[in-house]
Write a protein that holds these residues in place. Structure first.
Motif, PDB file in Angstrom:
ATOM      1  N   LEU A 232      31.373  42.139  75.900  1.00  0.00           N
ATOM      2  CA  LEU A 232      31.465  43.262  75.596  1.00  0.00           C
ATOM      3  C   LEU A 232      32.956  43.563  74.905  1.00  0.00           C
ATOM      4  CD1 LEU A 232      29.792  44.822  78.661  1.00  0.00           C
ATOM      5  CD2 LEU A 232      29.152  45.111  76.503  1.00  0.00           C
ATOM      6  N   PRO A 233      32.986  44.785  74.280  1.00  0.00           N
ATOM      7  CA  PRO A 233      34.382  45.030  73.656  1.00  0.00           C
ATOM      8  C   PRO A 233      35.419  45.357  75.049  1.00  0.00           C
ATOM      9  CG  PRO A 233      32.991  46.331  72.586  1.00  0.00           C
ATOM     10  CD  PRO A 233      32.071  45.635  73.833  1.00  0.00           C
TER      11      PRO A 233
ATOM     12  N   GLY B  76      42.195  51.627  60.498  1.00  0.00           N
ATOM     13  CA  GLY B  76      40.810  52.372  60.368  1.00  0.00           C
ATOM     14  C   GLY B  76      39.843  51.905  61.100  1.00  0.00           C
ATOM     15  N   LEU B  77      39.940  51.061  62.323  1.00  0.00           N
ATOM     16  CA  LEU B  77      38.813  50.530  62.928  1.00  0.00           C
ATOM     17  C   LEU B  77      38.842  51.547  64.306  1.00  0.00           C
ATOM     18  CD1 LEU B  77      36.555  48.402  63.732  1.00  0.00           C
ATOM     19  CD2 LEU B  77      38.221  47.132  65.062  1.00  0.00           C
ATOM     20  N   ALA B  78      37.662  52.281  64.374  1.00  0.00           N
ATOM     21  CA  ALA B  78      37.877  53.093  65.810  1.00  0.00           C
ATOM     22  C   ALA B  78      37.134  52.313  66.944  1.00  0.00           C
ATOM     23  CB  ALA B  78      36.948  54.222  65.531  1.00  0.00           C
ATOM     24  N   LYS B  79      38.088  51.948  67.908  1.00  0.00           N
ATOM     25  CA  LYS B  79      37.473  51.338  69.058  1.00  0.00           C
ATOM     26  C   LYS B  79      36.559  52.068  70.174  1.00  0.00           C
ATOM     27  CE  LYS B  79      40.387  47.580  68.811  1.00  0.00           C
ATOM     28  NZ  LYS B  79      39.868  46.272  68.723  1.00  0.00           N
ATOM     29  N   PRO B  80      35.495  51.303  70.391  1.00  0.00           N
ATOM     30  CA  PRO B  80      34.527  52.226  71.195  1.00  0.00           C
ATOM     31  C   PRO B  80      34.807  52.493  72.691  1.00  0.00           C
ATOM     32  CG  PRO B  80      33.975  49.900  71.570  1.00  0.00           C
ATOM     33  CD  PRO B  80      35.063  49.978  70.362  1.00  0.00           C
ATOM     34  N   THR B  81      34.420  53.735  72.899  1.00  0.00           N
ATOM     35  CA  THR B  81      34.834  54.430  74.346  1.00  0.00           C
ATOM     36  C   THR B  81      34.267  53.812  75.357  1.00  0.00           C
ATOM     37  OG1 THR B  81      32.933  56.010  74.238  1.00  0.00           O
ATOM     38  CG2 THR B  81      35.078  56.670  73.344  1.00  0.00           C
ATOM     39  N   TRP B  82      34.809  53.774  76.638  1.00  0.00           N
ATOM     40  CA  TRP B  82      34.267  53.167  77.858  1.00  0.00           C
ATOM     41  C   TRP B  82      32.654  53.689  77.886  1.00  0.00           C
ATOM     42  CZ3 TRP B  82      34.645  49.109  80.788  1.00  0.00           C
ATOM     43  CH2 TRP B  82      33.882  49.128  82.050  1.00  0.00           C
ATOM     44  N   GLU B  83      32.291  54.864  77.579  1.00  0.00           N
ATOM     45  CA  GLU B  83      30.904  55.352  77.711  1.00  0.00           C
ATOM     46  C   GLU B  83      30.085  54.599  76.675  1.00  0.00           C
ATOM     47  OE1 GLU B  83      28.158  59.545  77.226  1.00  0.00           O
ATOM     48  OE2 GLU B  83      30.478  59.416  77.666  1.00  0.00           O
TER      49      GLU B  83
ATOM     50  N   THR C 211      37.325  23.403  62.576  1.00  0.00           N
ATOM     51  CA  THR C 211      36.689  24.171  64.145  1.00  0.00           C
ATOM     52  C   THR C 211      36.792  25.528  63.645  1.00  0.00           C
ATOM     53  OG1 THR C 211      37.539  22.338  65.455  1.00  0.00           O
ATOM     54  CG2 THR C 211      37.052  24.642  66.352  1.00  0.00           C
ATOM     55  N   VAL C 212      35.750  26.284  64.109  1.00  0.00           N
ATOM     56  CA  VAL C 212      35.632  27.672  63.741  1.00  0.00           C
ATOM     57  C   VAL C 212      35.436  28.425  65.060  1.00  0.00           C
ATOM     58  CG1 VAL C 212      34.339  29.584  62.647  1.00  0.00           C
ATOM     59  CG2 VAL C 212      34.808  27.606  61.385  1.00  0.00           C
ATOM     60  N   ILE C 213      36.225  29.388  65.113  1.00  0.00           N
ATOM     61  CA  ILE C 213      35.972  30.131  66.428  1.00  0.00           C
ATOM     62  C   ILE C 213      35.357  31.584  66.008  1.00  0.00           C
ATOM     63  CG2 ILE C 213      37.024  31.460  68.434  1.00  0.00           C
ATOM     64  CD1 ILE C 213      39.199  29.225  68.100  1.00  0.00           C
ATOM     65  N   ALA C 214      34.040  31.880  66.430  1.00  0.00           N
ATOM     66  CA  ALA C 214      33.426  32.956  66.003  1.00  0.00           C
ATOM     67  C   ALA C 214      33.797  34.157  67.002  1.00  0.00           C
ATOM     68  CB  ALA C 214      31.922  32.873  65.806  1.00  0.00           C
ATOM     69  N   ASP C 215      34.327  35.498  66.642  1.00  0.00           N
ATOM     70  CA  ASP C 215      34.634  36.424  67.579  1.00  0.00           C
ATOM     71  C   ASP C 215      33.840  37.730  67.221  1.00  0.00           C
ATOM     72  OD1 ASP C 215      36.023  38.303  68.824  1.00  0.00           O
ATOM     73  OD2 ASP C 215      37.760  37.952  67.894  1.00  0.00           O
ATOM     74  N   SER C 216      32.981  37.891  68.125  1.00  0.00           N
ATOM     75  CA  SER C 216      32.327  39.256  68.014  1.00  0.00           C
ATOM     76  C   SER C 216      31.358  39.255  69.050  1.00  0.00           C
ATOM     77  CB  SER C 216      31.000  38.933  66.874  1.00  0.00           C
ATOM     78  OG  SER C 216      30.097  37.867  66.999  1.00  0.00           O
ATOM     79  N   VAL C 217      30.854  40.601  69.403  1.00  0.00           N
ATOM     80  CA  VAL C 217      30.226  41.177  70.626  1.00  0.00           C
ATOM     81  C   VAL C 217      29.204  40.123  70.789  1.00  0.00           C
ATOM     82  CG1 VAL C 217      29.091  42.995  71.732  1.00  0.00           C
ATOM     83  CG2 VAL C 217      31.395  43.470  70.550  1.00  0.00           C
TER      84      VAL C 217
ATOM     85  N   ARG D 166      40.345  50.006  82.078  1.00  0.00           N
ATOM     86  CA  ARG D 166      41.651  50.231  81.745  1.00  0.00           C
ATOM     87  C   ARG D 166      42.080  49.440  80.497  1.00  0.00           C
ATOM     88  NH1 ARG D 166      46.156  47.963  81.046  1.00  0.00           N
ATOM     89  NH2 ARG D 166      45.451  45.957  81.639  1.00  0.00           N
ATOM     90  N   ARG D 167      41.481  48.484  80.095  1.00  0.00           N
ATOM     91  CA  ARG D 167      41.883  48.034  78.794  1.00  0.00           C
ATOM     92  C   ARG D 167      41.219  48.653  77.818  1.00  0.00           C
ATOM     93  NH1 ARG D 167      40.148  41.610  80.175  1.00  0.00           N
ATOM     94  NH2 ARG D 167      41.643  41.050  81.931  1.00  0.00           N
ATOM     95  N   VAL D 168      39.869  49.058  78.024  1.00  0.00           N
ATOM     96  CA  VAL D 168      39.196  49.594  77.063  1.00  0.00           C
ATOM     97  C   VAL D 168      39.881  51.083  76.530  1.00  0.00           C
ATOM     98  CG1 VAL D 168      37.217  51.092  76.339  1.00  0.00           C
ATOM     99  CG2 VAL D 168      36.915  48.698  77.356  1.00  0.00           C
ATOM    100  N   GLU D 169      40.311  52.020  77.750  1.00  0.00           N
ATOM    101  CA  GLU D 169      41.110  53.154  77.454  1.00  0.00           C
ATOM    102  C   GLU D 169      42.469  52.990  77.128  1.00  0.00           C
ATOM    103  OE1 GLU D 169      39.934  55.231  81.151  1.00  0.00           O
ATOM    104  OE2 GLU D 169      37.756  55.464  80.495  1.00  0.00           O
ATOM    105  N   THR D 170      43.057  51.896  77.169  1.00  0.00           N
ATOM    106  CA  THR D 170      44.525  51.825  76.644  1.00  0.00           C
ATOM    107  C   THR D 170      44.805  50.762  75.540  1.00  0.00           C
ATOM    108  OG1 THR D 170      45.067  49.906  78.298  1.00  0.00           O
ATOM    109  CG2 THR D 170      45.180  52.126  79.212  1.00  0.00           C
ATOM    110  N   ARG D 171      44.094  50.109  75.060  1.00  0.00           N
ATOM    111  CA  ARG D 171      44.286  49.190  73.860  1.00  0.00           C
ATOM    112  C   ARG D 171      44.308  49.931  72.489  1.00  0.00           C
ATOM    113  NH1 ARG D 171      38.956  45.780  72.508  1.00  0.00           N
ATOM    114  NH2 ARG D 171      37.608  47.555  72.420  1.00  0.00           N
ATOM    115  N   LYS D 172      45.153  49.500  71.878  1.00  0.00           N
ATOM    116  CA  LYS D 172      45.256  49.936  70.364  1.00  0.00           C
ATOM    117  C   LYS D 172      44.629  49.122  69.399  1.00  0.00           C
ATOM    118  CE  LYS D 172      48.265  53.101  71.698  1.00  0.00           C
ATOM    119  NZ  LYS D 172      47.452  54.204  72.509  1.00  0.00           N
ATOM    120  N   THR D 173      43.981  49.650  68.507  1.00  0.00           N
ATOM    121  CA  THR D 173      43.479  48.725  67.392  1.00  0.00           C
ATOM    122  C   THR D 173      44.496  48.035  66.588  1.00  0.00           C
ATOM    123  OG1 THR D 173      41.977  48.727  65.492  1.00  0.00           O
ATOM    124  CG2 THR D 173      43.239  50.658  65.630  1.00  0.00           C
TER     125      THR D 173
END
Length: 173
Positions: free
Chosen positions: A8-9, A122-129, A69-75, A111-118
């Motif tokens: 999860l984000p 232009g990327l809008a981070k998802p809200t906790w909800e 070596t590739v590191i794939a980073d996604s939800v 806390r991380r979700v609500e305080t992190r900066k992008t």
């Protein structure tokens, strides 16, 4: 090797992915960056569907073919995306490992979700909800799980490298 990170984000995927990529001198393929770049191009609306993932699969395959070596980073909230990453490794003739990144402490996760900066313009981070209401299919079979709730990045990456059986590439010239 393809190291497939999902979760999860706000769990720490990108932080872990970047630190792991530095340690292994690996390619970091981040779907958020690709998706936002597609949006910024003006070619698609904000709902870009699978375009970001499909582009990431191509970038990963190109780099695996070069023996990177590739590191794939996604939800990777859906089994279909996880299966597609595994298919990329198979078509490249490379091994793959799935790693789910979690934060078992819900208060810390929020806390991380609500305080992190992008860090992607232009990327809008998802809200906790939005995160808690997201469809997130169970990983079956269970991948390697890394819990970021109580340990620091360096310790987590060292542990992950050990669990993956990887040796840091030499930094000698």
């Amino acid at each position: 090797m393809l190291i497939i990170l999902g979760g999860l984000p706000g769990t720490g995927k990108t932080t872990i992915a970047r630190a792991l990529a530095r340690q292994l001198h690996a390619v970091h393929v981040r779907v958020d960056t690709i998706e936002q770049s597609i949006r910024a191009s003006g070619g698609l609306n904000s709902d870009i569907g699978p375009a970001g993932y499909v582009a990431a699969y191509g970038v990963a395959k190109d780099n695996l073919t070069l023996d990177n070596t590739v590191i794939a980073d996604s939800v990777n909230c859906l089994r279909v995306t996880r299966d597609a990453w595994l298919s990329v490794a198979e078509r490249s003739g490379k091994s793959a490992i799935e790693v789910e990144i979690i934060c078992s402490d819900k208060v810390e996760h929020r806390r991380r979700v609500e305080t992190r900066k992008t860090d992607v313009r232009g990327l809008a981070k998802p809200t906790w909800e939005e995160i808690t209401n997201r469809v997130y299919e169970d990983w079956m079979p269970r991948p390697l799980v890394i819990d970021t709730a109580k340990r620091g990045v360096d310790e987590l990456v060292t542990d992950l490298i050990s669990k993956l059986g990887l040796i840091k590439k030499s930094t000698k010239s």
